[in-house]
Write a protein that holds these residues in place. Sequence first.
Motif, short mmCIF file in Angstrom:
data_model
loop_
_atom_site.label_atom_id
_atom_site.label_comp_id
_atom_site.label_asym_id
_atom_site.label_seq_id
_atom_site.Cartn_x
_atom_site.Cartn_y
_atom_site.Cartn_z
N UNK A 1 0.82 -1.22 0.00
CA UNK A 1 0.00 0.00 0.00
C UNK A 1 0.85 1.27 0.00
N UNK A 2 2.16 1.14 0.24
CA UNK A 2 3.05 2.31 0.27
C UNK A 2 3.66 2.61 -1.10
N UNK A 3 3.35 1.83 -2.10
CA UNK A 3 4.03 1.95 -3.37
C UNK A 3 3.94 3.37 -3.94
N UNK A 4 2.78 4.00 -3.84
CA UNK A 4 2.63 5.32 -4.45
C UNK A 4 3.52 6.36 -3.77
N UNK A 5 3.90 6.11 -2.50
CA UNK A 5 4.79 7.03 -1.81
C UNK A 5 6.20 6.96 -2.39
N UNK A 6 6.67 5.76 -2.69
CA UNK A 6 7.97 5.65 -3.34
C UNK A 6 7.92 6.22 -4.76
N UNK A 7 6.80 6.04 -5.43
CA UNK A 7 6.65 6.64 -6.75
C UNK A 7 6.78 8.16 -6.67
N UNK A 8 6.23 8.75 -5.61
CA UNK A 8 6.33 10.20 -5.43
C UNK A 8 7.76 10.66 -5.21
N UNK A 9 8.60 9.76 -4.70
CA UNK A 9 10.02 10.07 -4.52
C UNK A 9 10.83 9.69 -5.75
N UNK A 10 10.16 9.27 -6.82
CA UNK A 10 10.81 8.88 -8.07
C UNK A 10 11.79 7.73 -7.85
N UNK A 11 11.43 6.82 -6.95
CA UNK A 11 12.29 5.67 -6.69
C UNK A 11 12.04 4.61 -7.76
#
Length: 439
Positions: free
Chosen positions: A191-201
């Motif tokens: 469920x945290x995937x979109x947070x890493x996407x926001x960091x361009x990881x």
Amino acid sequence: MIRVGIYGNNLNQGYFLAGLLRRLGVDARVFLPAYAHAQDTHEWWSGAALDESLVVRLSAMAAPGASGTLTSQPVIREMYAAAGEFDVLILREEGPALFSEFAGCVKVFASQGADLQLWPWWLKTHFSPEALFREAAANWRFPANRSVLRKAGTVAMAWIRRVRSLPDLSRRQRRQRAGIAQCARAIIFPYQRYLLDALAYPADRVRYIPLPNTPPQDLDDHAAGLPDALPVACKEAELLFVHPARMFFLPRDGNRFLKDNDKLIKGFADFLRGYAGNARLVLFGKGLAEDIHVAGALVRELGIADRVVWLPELSNRELRSVLGHPRTVVCDQYSPFVNTLGNLGRESVYFGRPLITSYDGEDDPMYSSRPPNVFFANSVATVADAMRQVAALSEGERQALVETCAAWYRQNLDPLKNARRYLDVCIEAMALDPEGGKA
């Protein structure tokens, strides 16, 4: 032999992971800053003596979140000197920020929750007008017997402390973002995937692995029967809905990652209207003062105070004796935005107890299937419905749940198997960046 250093969640998960990796032939140790306010009262879950060979003890460090945490250069130098002995660092909590200027080895980020959900966006969470207003309101209400002048002084001092800590929090935010970006691999909850996407990881560096669970021998180390800390009303209950989570449900500056404890309380009240038996809801005085206060008021407002038991936070072994009791139903969290099987959820599987939670288990890459003890609930209505389903279980069905949970636990949560997966990620990270340093 691979050398793995671990920083973050040092009082339980980090220590467990170090021990498990050691069993796999890895020279693994956990960094242990000195924060006696926690260590002096922590049982290390089993009560066994601490294995000093798994620990790298560090000098005193500022309390977590305090101004100066990232500016204490002697502590930083000591940590970096110790980190130079390792091939890989597994970083949790504020570990990415603390080691963001360290380039001596490969780094892996293993999210504990807030380290990804809050810390990279610390300023927005703690310094927006909404957050400052809520803190002022909270300080104005507690405690109620303060004079107006003293209340105003408390609000002013809280605001001054926040402003004075702004430079440190800004630095912490930047370094947490930078530290996560430097990690050659990231282990997170789906469920945290979109947070890493926001960091361009990079998506190809993300892995999904359960937290290193408590070793079964520690889970078995609990007293027989319900602990004396529980009143007679609990021991006589036919159903004991136990909710050890901290109270954390009042809206705070758009933070979606709450416990939504109020849904449990309201759902329990709804359940009681159609239940003729003897049921109790056990809540704990744990969490934010404002949330505890509002939760207590809600219990009284709903007229269920005689069915709700409030307890102080129990020791790990006392809590596990409650979880092991056959009449216990484990209640975890109810936010639709936190779709994960947390520490409490995993332990409920081990003991084979019904689990009422917002985790639905659908399409979760961490596990082979949905845990058999999950009764899904993420609203007041679904909490009440899940309680009715649990109340309808026969003794045979409850026993069958224990057996199916044991099989699911062996397949999905075996501690050594998951530690092996952590080790595989470390090996992947080293192959990606064999010279160490920033990926």
